[in-house]
Design a protein around this motif. Structure first.
Motif, PDB file in Angstrom:
ATOM      1  N   GLY A   1      48.946  48.455  22.541  1.00 20.49           N
ATOM      2  CA  GLY A   1      48.053  49.236  23.394  1.00 20.49           C
ATOM      3  C   GLY A   1      48.178  50.711  23.102  1.00 20.49           C
ATOM      4  N   VAL A   2      48.053  51.528  24.150  1.00 16.17           N
ATOM      5  CA  VAL A   2      48.086  52.982  24.016  1.00 16.17           C
ATOM      6  C   VAL A   2      49.530  53.459  24.112  1.00 16.17           C
ATOM      7  CG1 VAL A   2      47.288  55.172  24.995  1.00 16.17           C
ATOM      8  CG2 VAL A   2      45.786  53.160  25.039  1.00 16.17           C
ATOM      9  N   GLU A   3      49.969  54.162  23.093  1.00 16.93           N
ATOM     10  CA  GLU A   3      51.333  54.683  23.067  1.00 16.93           C
ATOM     11  C   GLU A   3      51.610  55.505  24.325  1.00 16.93           C
ATOM     12  OE1 GLU A   3      54.068  56.661  19.696  1.00 16.93           O
ATOM     13  OE2 GLU A   3      52.225  57.777  20.135  1.00 16.93           O
ATOM     14  N   GLY A   4      52.709  55.178  25.022  1.00 17.95           N
ATOM     15  CA  GLY A   4      53.112  55.920  26.217  1.00 17.95           C
ATOM     16  C   GLY A   4      52.383  55.539  27.490  1.00 17.95           C
ATOM     17  N   ASP A   5      51.411  54.608  27.405  1.00 17.57           N
ATOM     18  CA  ASP A   5      50.668  54.204  28.595  1.00 17.57           C
ATOM     19  C   ASP A   5      51.414  53.085  29.312  1.00 17.57           C
ATOM     20  OD1 ASP A   5      47.846  54.631  29.919  1.00 17.57           O
ATOM     21  OD2 ASP A   5      48.210  52.474  29.953  1.00 17.57           O
ATOM     22  N   VAL A   6      51.387  53.108  30.617  1.00 19.31           N
ATOM     23  CA  VAL A   6      52.108  52.129  31.429  1.00 19.31           C
ATOM     24  C   VAL A   6      51.619  50.695  31.175  1.00 19.31           C
ATOM     25  CG1 VAL A   6      50.622  52.313  33.476  1.00 19.31           C
ATOM     26  CG2 VAL A   6      53.050  51.768  33.757  1.00 19.31           C
ATOM     27  N   HIS A   7      50.391  50.519  30.697  1.00 17.70           N
ATOM     28  CA  HIS A   7      49.844  49.185  30.473  1.00 17.70           C
ATOM     29  C   HIS A   7      50.047  48.677  29.046  1.00 17.70           C
ATOM     30  CE1 HIS A   7      47.485  50.410  34.126  1.00 17.70           C
ATOM     31  NE2 HIS A   7      48.105  49.301  34.503  1.00 17.70           N
ATOM     32  N   ALA A   8      50.766  49.432  28.217  1.00 15.48           N
ATOM     33  CA  ALA A   8      51.027  48.999  26.839  1.00 15.48           C
ATOM     34  C   ALA A   8      52.086  47.901  26.828  1.00 15.48           C
ATOM     35  CB  ALA A   8      51.480  50.176  25.984  1.00 15.48           C
ATOM     36  N   GLY A   9      51.907  46.914  25.969  1.00 16.91           N
ATOM     37  CA  GLY A   9      52.895  45.857  25.809  1.00 16.91           C
ATOM     38  C   GLY A   9      52.261  44.552  25.379  1.00 16.91           C
ATOM     39  N   THR A  10      53.080  43.646  24.904  1.00 19.76           N
ATOM     40  CA  THR A  10      52.580  42.352  24.433  1.00 19.76           C
ATOM     41  C   THR A  10      52.326  41.381  25.573  1.00 19.76           C
ATOM     42  OG1 THR A  10      54.836  41.575  24.082  1.00 19.76           O
ATOM     43  CG2 THR A  10      53.717  42.558  22.186  1.00 19.76           C
ATOM     44  N   THR A  11      53.014  41.588  26.702  1.00 21.36           N
ATOM     45  CA  THR A  11      52.796  40.730  27.869  1.00 21.36           C
ATOM     46  C   THR A  11      52.153  41.559  28.984  1.00 21.36           C
ATOM     47  OG1 THR A  11      55.039  41.174  28.656  1.00 21.36           O
ATOM     48  CG2 THR A  11      54.714  39.173  27.333  1.00 21.36           C
ATOM     49  N   VAL A  12      51.596  40.889  29.979  1.00 22.54           N
ATOM     50  CA  VAL A  12      50.846  41.551  31.051  1.00 22.54           C
ATOM     51  C   VAL A  12      51.644  42.688  31.679  1.00 22.54           C
ATOM     52  CG1 VAL A  12      49.357  39.596  31.627  1.00 22.54           C
ATOM     53  CG2 VAL A  12      51.572  39.809  32.742  1.00 22.54           C
ATOM     54  N   LYS A  13      50.930  43.766  32.018  1.00 25.47           N
ATOM     55  CA  LYS A  13      51.553  44.941  32.636  1.00 25.47           C
ATOM     56  C   LYS A  13      50.918  45.304  33.966  1.00 25.47           C
ATOM     57  CE  LYS A  13      54.286  45.368  29.229  1.00 25.47           C
ATOM     58  NZ  LYS A  13      55.590  44.762  29.407  1.00 25.47           N
ATOM     59  N   HIS A  14      49.697  44.844  34.223  1.00 22.48           N
ATOM     60  CA  HIS A  14      49.064  45.141  35.510  1.00 22.48           C
ATOM     61  C   HIS A  14      49.858  44.426  36.603  1.00 22.48           C
ATOM     62  CE1 HIS A  14      45.947  46.382  32.746  1.00 22.48           C
ATOM     63  NE2 HIS A  14      45.408  47.067  33.744  1.00 22.48           N
ATOM     64  N   ARG A  15      50.169  45.131  37.650  1.00 19.19           N
ATOM     65  CA  ARG A  15      51.084  44.622  38.683  1.00 19.19           C
ATOM     66  C   ARG A  15      50.684  43.247  39.224  1.00 19.19           C
ATOM     67  NH1 ARG A  15      51.985  50.238  41.970  1.00 19.19           N
ATOM     68  NH2 ARG A  15      53.570  51.093  40.595  1.00 19.19           N
ATOM     69  N   SER A  16      49.394  43.050  39.482  1.00 17.76           N
ATOM     70  CA  SER A  16      48.955  41.764  40.036  1.00 17.76           C
ATOM     71  C   SER A  16      49.192  40.636  39.036  1.00 17.76           C
ATOM     72  CB  SER A  16      47.480  41.823  40.431  1.00 17.76           C
ATOM     73  OG  SER A  16      46.672  42.065  39.294  1.00 17.76           O
ATOM     74  N   ARG A  17      49.028  40.938  37.752  1.00 17.41           N
ATOM     75  CA  ARG A  17      49.233  39.916  36.702  1.00 17.41           C
ATOM     76  C   ARG A  17      50.716  39.620  36.521  1.00 17.41           C
ATOM     77  NH1 ARG A  17      43.807  38.643  35.136  1.00 17.41           N
ATOM     78  NH2 ARG A  17      42.691  40.468  35.816  1.00 17.41           N
ATOM     79  N   VAL A  18      51.543  40.651  36.584  1.00 23.38           N
ATOM     80  CA  VAL A  18      52.994  40.466  36.453  1.00 23.38           C
ATOM     81  C   VAL A  18      53.506  39.585  37.585  1.00 23.38           C
ATOM     82  CG1 VAL A  18      55.229  41.653  36.544  1.00 23.38           C
ATOM     83  CG2 VAL A  18      53.369  42.605  35.165  1.00 23.38           C
ATOM     84  N   ALA A  19      52.981  39.791  38.793  1.00 24.85           N
ATOM     85  CA  ALA A  19      53.404  38.994  39.949  1.00 24.85           C
ATOM     86  C   ALA A  19      53.059  37.517  39.760  1.00 24.85           C
ATOM     87  CB  ALA A  19      52.760  39.534  41.220  1.00 24.85           C
ATOM     88  N   GLN A  20      51.929  37.234  39.094  1.00 25.68           N
ATOM     89  CA  GLN A  20      51.516  35.839  38.868  1.00 25.68           C
ATOM     90  C   GLN A  20      52.348  35.179  37.783  1.00 25.68           C
ATOM     91  OE1 GLN A  20      47.344  36.049  37.958  1.00 25.68           O
ATOM     92  NE2 GLN A  20      46.770  36.546  40.048  1.00 25.68           N
ATOM     93  N   ASP A  21      52.500  35.858  36.625  1.00 26.29           N
ATOM     94  CA  ASP A  21      53.238  35.293  35.498  1.00 26.29           C
ATOM     95  C   ASP A  21      53.502  36.393  34.477  1.00 26.29           C
ATOM     96  OD1 ASP A  21      54.281  33.987  33.302  1.00 26.29           O
ATOM     97  OD2 ASP A  21      52.696  32.498  33.163  1.00 26.29           O
ATOM     98  N   PRO A  22      54.711  36.967  34.476  1.00 25.82           N
ATOM     99  CA  PRO A  22      55.007  38.102  33.599  1.00 25.82           C
ATOM    100  C   PRO A  22      55.074  37.744  32.109  1.00 25.82           C
ATOM    101  CG  PRO A  22      56.979  37.424  34.762  1.00 25.82           C
ATOM    102  CD  PRO A  22      55.836  36.619  35.328  1.00 25.82           C
ATOM    103  N   THR A  23      55.004  36.456  31.776  1.00 29.86           N
ATOM    104  CA  THR A  23      55.102  36.051  30.368  1.00 29.86           C
ATOM    105  C   THR A  23      53.743  35.892  29.695  1.00 29.86           C
ATOM    106  OG1 THR A  23      55.104  33.667  30.848  1.00 29.86           O
ATOM    107  CG2 THR A  23      57.242  34.804  30.891  1.00 29.86           C
TER     108      THR A  23
END
Length: 180
Positions: A31-53
């Motif tokens: 994703g965007v370097e330095g952005d909180v939503h960057a990563g190979t697995t979900v980063k949006h809080r609602s998605r992490v709560a459902q399944d962080p993998t």
């Protein structure tokens, strides 16, 4: 088929809006370097709560600047980055692209369109009543989401305002965008 980048935005902290930048760097698979939503697995809080993998299909958020003009006619003033997008575009029908479209942005960056942003109630916290203007229904009663598209980074690179955007459509049959 193409357009132009009108603004780029990122934020290293969870916040609804993202400050505009002179440039952002897209990192392949992240994703965007330095952005909180960057990563190979979900980063949006609602998605992490459902399944962080789960895989992160929302690495880069793009919104068409034409939406801001539509919202202004409804009494809402929205500027680039304020709806949390990373790349604000003009001159390209983002919502009409099929899933799997490759967007070549600037000299090197390539993102693959994964689906529509599914806006949440945070939009009403930003400006009361805005949600019903970015999610509505068409004449047939189908849900219409207008708050931009999501993508994953296939090739990294620097993206700046003024960069050209070229779209390469996937092979037929095209799959219309759905929420991700």
């Amino acid at each position: 088929m193409g357009g132009t980048v009108t603004a780029v935005s990122s934020n290293g902290e969870y916040a609804f809006t993202k400050p505009n930048r002179d440039s952002i760097t897209l990192l392949a698979g992240l994703g965007v370097e330095g952005d909180v939503h960057a990563g190979t697995t979900v980063k949006h809080r609602s998605r992490v709560a459902q399944d962080p993998t789960r895989p992160n299909l929302r690495q880069v958020h793009l919104i068409h600047a034409e939406l801001f003009g539509e919202l202004l006619q409804e009494g809402f003033t929205v500027e680039p980055g304020q709806l949390g997008e990373n790349i604000t575009t003009s001159g390209i029908d983002l919502l009409g692209l099929p899933e799997g479209t490759l967007l070549h942005i600037g000299e090197e960056a390539v993102v693959e369109v994964t689906g529509l942003r599914n806006p949440c109630l945070q939009i009403d916290a930003f400006q009361d009543g805005l949600l019903k203007h970015v999610v509505g229904r068409d004449a047939a009663g189908n849900i219409v989401r207008k708050a931009g598209i999501m993508s994953v980074v296939r090739a990294g690179g620097v993206v700046r305002p003024g960069d050209r955007i070229g779209a390469v459509l996937p092979a037929q049959p095209h799959r219309p965008l759905d929420r991700v």
